[in-house]
Design an enzyme around this catalytic site. Structure first.
Site, PDB file in Angstrom:
ATOM      1  N   ARG A  59       2.421  48.674  45.877  1.00 54.11           N
ATOM      2  CA  ARG A  59       1.199  48.316  46.611  1.00 54.11           C
ATOM      3  C   ARG A  59       0.264  49.499  46.790  1.00 54.11           C
ATOM      4  O   ARG A  59      -0.941  49.358  46.855  1.00 54.11           O
ATOM      5  CB  ARG A  59       1.576  47.892  48.037  1.00 54.11           C
ATOM      6  N   LYS A 165      21.443  42.690  45.442  1.00 54.55           N
ATOM      7  CA  LYS A 165      21.924  42.027  46.637  1.00 54.55           C
ATOM      8  C   LYS A 165      21.041  42.418  47.818  1.00 54.55           C
ATOM      9  O   LYS A 165      20.424  43.481  47.737  1.00 54.55           O
ATOM     10  CB  LYS A 165      23.380  42.387  46.896  1.00 54.55           C
ATOM     11  N   ASP A 194      25.639  43.923  41.205  1.00 47.51           N
ATOM     12  CA  ASP A 194      26.559  44.378  42.246  1.00 47.51           C
ATOM     13  C   ASP A 194      27.034  45.731  41.738  1.00 47.51           C
ATOM     14  O   ASP A 194      27.791  45.791  40.757  1.00 47.51           O
ATOM     15  CB  ASP A 194      27.732  43.409  42.402  1.00 47.51           C
ATOM     16  N   HIS A 195      26.576  46.812  42.341  1.00 44.70           N
ATOM     17  CA  HIS A 195      26.797  48.111  41.695  1.00 44.70           C
ATOM     18  C   HIS A 195      28.282  48.478  41.610  1.00 44.70           C
ATOM     19  O   HIS A 195      28.667  49.342  40.831  1.00 44.70           O
ATOM     20  CB  HIS A 195      25.975  49.217  42.371  1.00 44.70           C
ATOM     21  N   LYS A 199      31.014  50.683  38.441  1.00 45.77           N
ATOM     22  CA  LYS A 199      31.900  51.842  38.644  1.00 45.77           C
ATOM     23  C   LYS A 199      33.004  51.825  37.592  1.00 45.77           C
ATOM     24  O   LYS A 199      33.633  50.798  37.361  1.00 45.77           O
ATOM     25  CB  LYS A 199      32.529  51.800  40.049  1.00 45.77           C
ATOM     26  N   GLU A 233      34.296  53.942  55.031  1.00 43.95           N
ATOM     27  CA  GLU A 233      33.211  54.921  54.946  1.00 43.95           C
ATOM     28  C   GLU A 233      33.199  55.744  56.221  1.00 43.95           C
ATOM     29  O   GLU A 233      33.369  55.186  57.304  1.00 43.95           O
ATOM     30  CB  GLU A 233      31.864  54.205  54.779  1.00 43.95           C
ATOM     31  N   ASP A 252      27.262  42.830  54.111  1.00 50.58           N
ATOM     32  CA  ASP A 252      26.819  44.017  53.378  1.00 50.58           C
ATOM     33  C   ASP A 252      27.802  44.415  52.281  1.00 50.58           C
ATOM     34  O   ASP A 252      27.392  44.777  51.179  1.00 50.58           O
ATOM     35  CB  ASP A 252      26.634  45.176  54.373  1.00 50.58           C
ATOM     36  N   HIS A 257      30.782  43.302  47.232  1.00 48.95           N
ATOM     37  CA  HIS A 257      31.559  44.352  46.548  1.00 48.95           C
ATOM     38  C   HIS A 257      33.066  44.092  46.636  1.00 48.95           C
ATOM     39  O   HIS A 257      33.791  44.183  45.645  1.00 48.95           O
ATOM     40  CB  HIS A 257      31.287  45.726  47.156  1.00 48.95           C
ATOM     41  N   LYS A 356      32.318  51.111  58.770  1.00 45.83           N
ATOM     42  CA  LYS A 356      31.553  52.361  58.846  1.00 45.83           C
ATOM     43  C   LYS A 356      32.214  53.237  59.910  1.00 45.83           C
ATOM     44  O   LYS A 356      32.848  52.727  60.846  1.00 45.83           O
ATOM     45  CB  LYS A 356      30.117  52.076  59.291  1.00 45.83           C
TER      46      LYS A 356
HETATM   47  C1  BG6 Z   1      25.898  49.157  49.610  1.00 39.51           C
HETATM   48  C2  BG6 Z   1      25.854  48.885  51.087  1.00 39.51           C
HETATM   49  O1  BG6 Z   1      25.715  47.971  48.894  1.00 39.51           O
HETATM   50  O2  BG6 Z   1      27.155  49.722  49.279  1.00 39.51           O
HETATM   51  C3  BG6 Z   1      26.116  50.150  51.864  1.00 39.51           C
HETATM   52  O3  BG6 Z   1      24.604  48.337  51.432  1.00 39.51           O
HETATM   53  C4  BG6 Z   1      27.414  50.774  51.429  1.00 39.51           C
HETATM   54  O4  BG6 Z   1      26.135  49.895  53.261  1.00 39.51           O
HETATM   55  C5  BG6 Z   1      27.432  50.946  49.921  1.00 39.51           C
HETATM   56  O5  BG6 Z   1      27.539  52.033  52.058  1.00 39.51           O
HETATM   57  C6  BG6 Z   1      28.771  51.433  49.424  1.00 39.51           C
HETATM   58  O6  BG6 Z   1      28.657  51.806  48.085  1.00 39.51           O
HETATM   59  P1  BG6 Z   1      29.447  53.050  47.512  1.00 39.51           P
HETATM   60  O7  BG6 Z   1      29.095  53.064  46.062  1.00 39.51           O
HETATM   61  O8  BG6 Z   1      28.990  54.250  48.270  1.00 39.51           O
HETATM   62  O9  BG6 Z   1      30.897  52.754  47.764  1.00 39.51           O
END
Ligand code: BG6
Length: 505
Positions: A59, A165, A194-195, A199, A233, A252, A257, A356
């Site tokens: 934007r 996501k 979905d990252h 991995k 985490e 989340d 994941h 967390k």
């Molecule tokens: C993200 C979440 O999708 O994945 C985060 O929104 C989370 O809250 C993260 O910390 C974890 O990913 P990774 O790759 O650090 O394990």
């Protein structure tokens, strides 16, 4: 004589085809931290073609020059490899900036005309990827406008849509979003990221399970006692209070994941490694999981962190974080038990835990095997041997270990706990790429194996839908507090203790 280091050898990497890669939300956090560095690293590896254009759509007013400068800064800050001054100018020439308001439908005609000009000047052959790195509320808006401007059509060239996501916030909204998306883009054009699937160690679950003859025969209810999956985490919510207050730990991380991990660990062997064969098996597994209805709410523990110590530092509680409501009911921790109702897994609990501000960052899958049918060893022999545990360490210190017992040295027949350990860091002399590098390359190459299909997303939400809708009122889903730096509330321990089991620490 060997001319290459065999530890570095890998299958030939696939050069991406000519294409325009357009990012909506070009100046946002995701683009800066992940997408631009990932594309730059693909370029350094020689995996981007000469005929390539990277378009940032935002934007804010801006110019190509300004966007190139901002991208350079983002890459300097977030890339796993430093900027190569000799190679930067070529990458910079890929970059273009296009200013528009993505919610203004009339702007898309102009965008389409400009992209057509770019197709010619950058020789991208009309292939396009549209990446939505915007707030999710804009997904349906952008998709509809792309469709109306004819940008979803594939006429001798590909048009792909990548979405991040969250794919909805419950089952109904996910179905709605999928319906909007699939009304414009056919499923083969849609790449839901979905990252976790990018991995290396997550992909290794498939290789480990189906590349080794000794694993499959014991991967079932006859030999496995239970499976524990942890995504812990130590960090808090950072500056993402607005997002996190709406989302919470279950939406989340658990409902996407972690469920990908469950699906890969639990699925049947696919027919082959084609995208749909793998995804068919994942969906079957997800559908076999008993949805968490009111009768299963006692299998769910929701927690929220209070102030505490992490690594010698005093950190505030969740409700004290800037932007969080002082009476917030959002969970920052979830522990739960899932049952997979199929022939392979009937009666084998899958315990999941994510939070967390836990003591350390670790993602692992632990498969605990049943004890031998008769125990010969007693307290007098130095203790009953612990059961065998196979641990797939996803991060950090990626690897696989197997715990078993061996005879301790000395005159007595004393069982002692030992481990066999494989570590990526020492076995392979190669830095793994970032998850986004693999995923963006796959998308450009049209390989959707590591992306979530529509039915997969809906099957995941179906498991948690009732918990999400009742968590504010059902006493069984009440929030339990845990000090930062601990492994979650005591109730999470009780979940396993009542079944004679315990979490790994
Ligand atoms: C993200 C979440 O999708 O994945 C985060 O929104 C989370 O809250 C993260 O910390 C974890 O990913 P990774 O790759 O650090 O394990």
């Amino acid at each position: 004589m060997l001319t290459t280091n065999p530890l570095r050898a890998g299958p030939a990497e696939r050069l991406a085809p000519p294409a325009t890669f357009a990012i909506f939300g070009a100046t946002g956090d995701l683009a800066q931290r992940k997408l631009l560095p990932a594309l730059y690293n693909l370029y350094l590896d020689g995996l981007l073609p000469e005929a390539f254009a990277l378009v940032g759509i935002g934007r804010r007013p801006g110019s190509d020059e300004h966007y190139r400068e901002a991208t350079l800064q983002a890459i300097q800050q977030f890339s796993r490899r430093a900027v190569d001054p000799a190679r930067w100018p070529r990458f910079a020439r890929f970059l273009h900036y296009w200013q528009m308001d993505p919610s203004d439908g009339t702007a898309y005609e102009q965008l389409a005309r400009w992209l057509a000009i770019l197709d010619v000047s950058a020789e991208t052959q009309g292939n396009r990827v549209f990446y939505l790195a915007t707030p999710p509320s804009l997904f349906p808006v952008i998709v509809r406008h792309l469709g109306a401007a004819g940008l979803a059509e594939e006429r001798g060239a590909f048009a792909r849509l990548v979405i991040e996501k969250p794919f909805g916030h419950d089952l109904a909204s996910a179905r709605e979003l999928n319906a909007v998306v699939n009304a414009v883009f056919a499923e083969h054009q849609v790449y839901r990221i979905d990252h976790y699937l990018g991995k290396e160690t997550v992909q290794n679950i498939l290789v480990f399970r189906f590349g080794n003859g000794i694993i499959e025969p014991i991967w079932n209810r006859r030999y496995v006692d239970h499976c524990q999956i942890t995504v812990a985490e130590s960090s808090g919510i950072g500056s993402r209070a607005g997002f996190y207050e709406e989302t919470g730990a279950l939406r989340d991380v658990v409902a996407n994941h972690m469920m990908q991990l469950v699906a890969l660990v639990g699925m049947e062997p696919p027919l082959d490694l084609q995208a749909d064969s793998v995804r068919d098996e994942k969906v079957k597994l997800l559908r076999a999981i008993q949805p968490l209805g009111p009768a299963q709410f006692t299998n769910v523990v929701r927690g929220q962190y209070t102030a505490g110590w992490i690594g010698g530092e005093w950190v505030p509680g969740y409700r004290e974080e800037p932007g969080v409501a002082p009476d917030s009911q959002t969970e920052t921790f979830v522990a739960l038990k899932l049952l997979v109702e199929n022939w392979r897994w009937a009666g084998v609990p899958f315990y999941l835990r994510h939070g967390k501000r836990l003591p350390r960052r670790v993602t692992e899958i632990a498969i605990q095997f049943k004890e031998p049918p008769r125990q010969f060893f007693s307290e007098a022999d130095g203790g009953r041997p612990p059961p065998n545990v196979l641990v797939l360490r996803i991060q950090p210190d990626e690897g696989i270990s197997l715990r078993f017992v061996a005879k301790g040295p000395g005159p007595a027949l004393t069982p002692r706990e030992v481990t066999m350990d494989f570590r990526y860091a020492t076995s392979f002399d190669r830095d793994p790429p970032e998850a986004y590098e693999r995923l963006l390359l796959d998308c450009l190459n049209g390989d959707s194996t590591l992306f979530a299909r529509r039915d997969e997303i809906e099957a995941m939400w179906a498991i948690f839908d009732q918990v999400l809708h009742h968590q504010r009122e059902d006493p069984a889903l009440a929030l339990h507090f845990y000090p930062a730096g601990t492994w979650g509330p005591a109730e999470a321990d009780h979940l396993l203790q009542r079944e004679g089991r315990a979490w790994r620490t």
